[in-house]
Write a protein that holds these residues in place. Sequence first.
Motif, short mmCIF file in Angstrom:
data_model
loop_
_atom_site.label_atom_id
_atom_site.label_comp_id
_atom_site.label_asym_id
_atom_site.label_seq_id
_atom_site.Cartn_x
_atom_site.Cartn_y
_atom_site.Cartn_z
N UNK A 93 7.61 10.26 2.58
CA UNK A 93 7.00 9.13 1.87
C UNK A 93 6.65 8.06 2.88
N UNK A 94 5.59 7.32 2.60
CA UNK A 94 5.26 6.21 3.48
C UNK A 94 4.63 5.07 2.69
N UNK A 135 4.54 -4.07 7.75
CA UNK A 135 5.77 -3.31 7.94
C UNK A 135 5.59 -1.97 7.24
N UNK A 136 5.74 -0.90 8.02
CA UNK A 136 5.53 0.45 7.50
C UNK A 136 6.88 1.15 7.36
N UNK A 137 7.16 1.62 6.17
CA UNK A 137 8.41 2.34 5.89
C UNK A 137 8.08 3.82 5.67
N UNK A 138 8.76 4.71 6.38
CA UNK A 138 8.52 6.15 6.20
C UNK A 138 9.84 6.89 6.12
N UNK A 139 9.89 7.89 5.23
CA UNK A 139 11.14 8.63 5.01
C UNK A 139 10.87 10.11 4.86
N UNK A 151 7.73 17.09 8.31
CA UNK A 151 7.80 15.64 8.52
C UNK A 151 6.39 15.16 8.66
N UNK A 152 6.21 14.00 9.27
CA UNK A 152 4.86 13.47 9.44
C UNK A 152 4.27 14.04 10.72
N UNK A 153 3.85 15.33 10.71
CA UNK A 153 3.39 15.91 11.96
C UNK A 153 1.92 15.62 12.26
N UNK A 154 1.22 15.05 11.31
CA UNK A 154 -0.15 14.60 11.62
C UNK A 154 -0.26 13.13 11.24
N UNK A 190 0.87 -1.19 0.00
CA UNK A 190 0.00 0.00 0.00
C UNK A 190 0.90 1.23 0.00
N UNK A 191 0.80 2.02 -1.06
CA UNK A 191 1.56 3.29 -1.08
C UNK A 191 0.69 4.34 -0.38
N UNK A 192 1.15 4.82 0.78
CA UNK A 192 0.27 5.65 1.62
C UNK A 192 0.50 7.14 1.46
#
Length: 753
Positions: free
Chosen positions: A662-663, A675-679, A688-691, A651-653
């Motif tokens: 990216x996640x 497995x969740x990958x975030x960059x 960044x991923x602030x929410x 799943x491209x989130x």
Amino acid sequence: MSSFRSFFIFWTFKYYASPMYSALRLSFLLPFLFLITKNSLAQNAVTIPIETLHNALVLQTDKENHLGITYFGKKLGSAVEYQLVTSQSRQHDGNAGTYNSAYTPAGSWNVSEPALQVTHSDGNKSMDLVYVSHKTSKENDNVTLTSIVLKDPVYAVEVTLHYKTYIHEDVTEQWSVIKSAEKGEITLNKYASANLYFIAKDYFLTHYNGTWAKEMNPEQEQLTAGMRVLDSKLGTRANLFQPPSFQLSFDKPATETEGKVLLGTLGWSGNFRMDFEVDSYHNLRLIAGINNYASEYPLASNKEFTTPSFIYTFSENGKGEASRNLHNWARKYRILDGEGSRMTLLNNWEATYFGFNEEKLSGLFKDGKKLGVDLFLLDDGWFANKYPRNNDQAGLGDWQENVKKLPHGIGYLVKEAKNAGVKFGIWVEPEMVNPKSELYEKHPDWVIKEPQRPEHHMRNQLPLDLSNPEVQKFVFGVLDKLFIENPDLAYIKWDCNAITFNAHSAYLEKSKQKQSQLYVDYVKGLYKVLEKLRAKYPKVPMMLCSGGGGRVDYEALKYFTEFWPSDNTDPLERIFMQWEYSYFYPAIAQSAHVTDWGKQPLKYRTDVAMMGRLGYDIVVSHLNEKDLQFSQQAVATYNSIKDVVWHGDLYRLVDPKENSYASLLFSSKNKDRAILFSYLTGNRNGDGSDTPFRLQGLDPAKKYKVKELNLYPETKTALKEDQVYSGEFLMTVGFNPAVSARRTSVIVEISAQ
Ligand code: GLA
């Protein structure tokens, strides 16, 4: 059709469409409609629905017996209703055969781009195709083949259209077989694999461009009236500038989770051509196949020509579902050992380039073991003596171990690697030759070049002429000898670093065949070699490389277990590239190495490579203690998550093209583990991923805990690892992996409790 029947059908449609009578529609009218349409159309019309679990392609003959496409899209509950489609679609005069042909012939009634263009043995250039028969056979519960025979009413030329459907994957593989029973030889001027026809409000095409180390840059455009062609003319491979894969959205651009979208790709490792023609009724014609550029192909009496496959999937629920369809299909039916396992490896290319010897390599084997990888891969530079392969200017073609670098041969290295506790693999580029080589001196006629023009090289090399059976034998022999002498050889990286300039074959000339066969016969020759190789060595994993991702397609991947997406291993670039490749190819097939490219920290580089088949191309002895400890742990962590990455659903989130991070999430089929990958991909204003963002691919009813993986030594997670979340919560409220300028790359394991 009698006038009474025409009137009754007209009345029926009027009545049927009226909202006032909607409640009555199915219950009252359908039985009548069925009888009438069946009786009235059956005499003339043949309707052939080609269905997968959710989709249908419907073909129907018109009054002149031409086969047209009347419907493409979501499958109907009742196949009988497909017969109604023609009356509603945006076509010029109801003569179905004109624009919406299932395989458009050139030179008779058709004036739009053809799928088939022929010169008959008497020199005549006209072609028509009418429906003859069709049959459907089930290979098993999931795979069905529909074959439709069309023929020219005047000349003895016949085409069989093949549609192989993979029901649960919603994938169709389509190809054509052209046969001639004319007395003399005919010439195929255009010979497409597939011809499709779409009716929608608008069409949005995403195609890709790039060059060496810049693969897979997407561009989306709205198709307007006229022709848009995607093609390549590179000879030895399909891609350097444009791969044979695209996304096509209908009505409006599809997102990951919404919209109608088709993902299409051609299984052909050479010149391809895809025509997208928006006709004067704003319907879209798609014709895909081998590029006919300089490739008129002769077809002798009673011979047939089989085109490569055009492979596509369609979804009404966005690009995510469509790509998962393709991944499921590719792993199960196409990529060699697609549902199997892969080896982690240490490659020496960037660590040593051409400068190595036995001692240095023995040290690297031990480094591989220290790191914990399965295999050591020896790259370019191990061969040639008269013109040693010490750089890319000489030696290609002379596949004997270089006695200075490797006095004890490959066999010794395989043993040394085994003693160190790793397997051994090797790089080859057997289709190519440096002019500075013994092979070139001995067989100048094996080289593709124009006899009267100066040679034009790419990376100082030229392709060998694989249309020549002698050359096919030689290329097979390079690999065969390696395997015979080294039965423990565990992996091959097969490269192809040059495209075809000056496309001329001494062999075709000598054997009195046509030069215009070269582009096609090269690829066929390559497949013959690979076929023979796989018959003898069915399992050995092989990486498909072509100066990066130049040769990635679903015909080549029948023989290869994985591909090298790009020589560019800068992790930031790889996030974007791997994202785009992932629309078409599953992670198990994408080789991803940790290298020294890019400015990101080792953890970031490693996390990105863990989204594919993990490898390393670094000098392990240069790692400081903490980096080494981290890398050793990373290999072990990878081994614990690789099953989900390789065999799970992707799943491209969060799209890095639209966000500063990216996640992506890989979820096991039973949704027990993800497995969740975030960059962080852009760090303006400390973004960044602030929410939180919504996860996908979990079970709403299951309870999950999160755990951060692959932490760098002495760092702590920012996540609440004790917290239990429902799948519903994570997929509705969302989750925040807390990616920031201080945590630029985060891997999270999400496990059902
Ligand atoms: C190509 C490949 C590289 C490497 C070199 C060796 O560029 O993409 O990975 O194998 O060839 O010459």
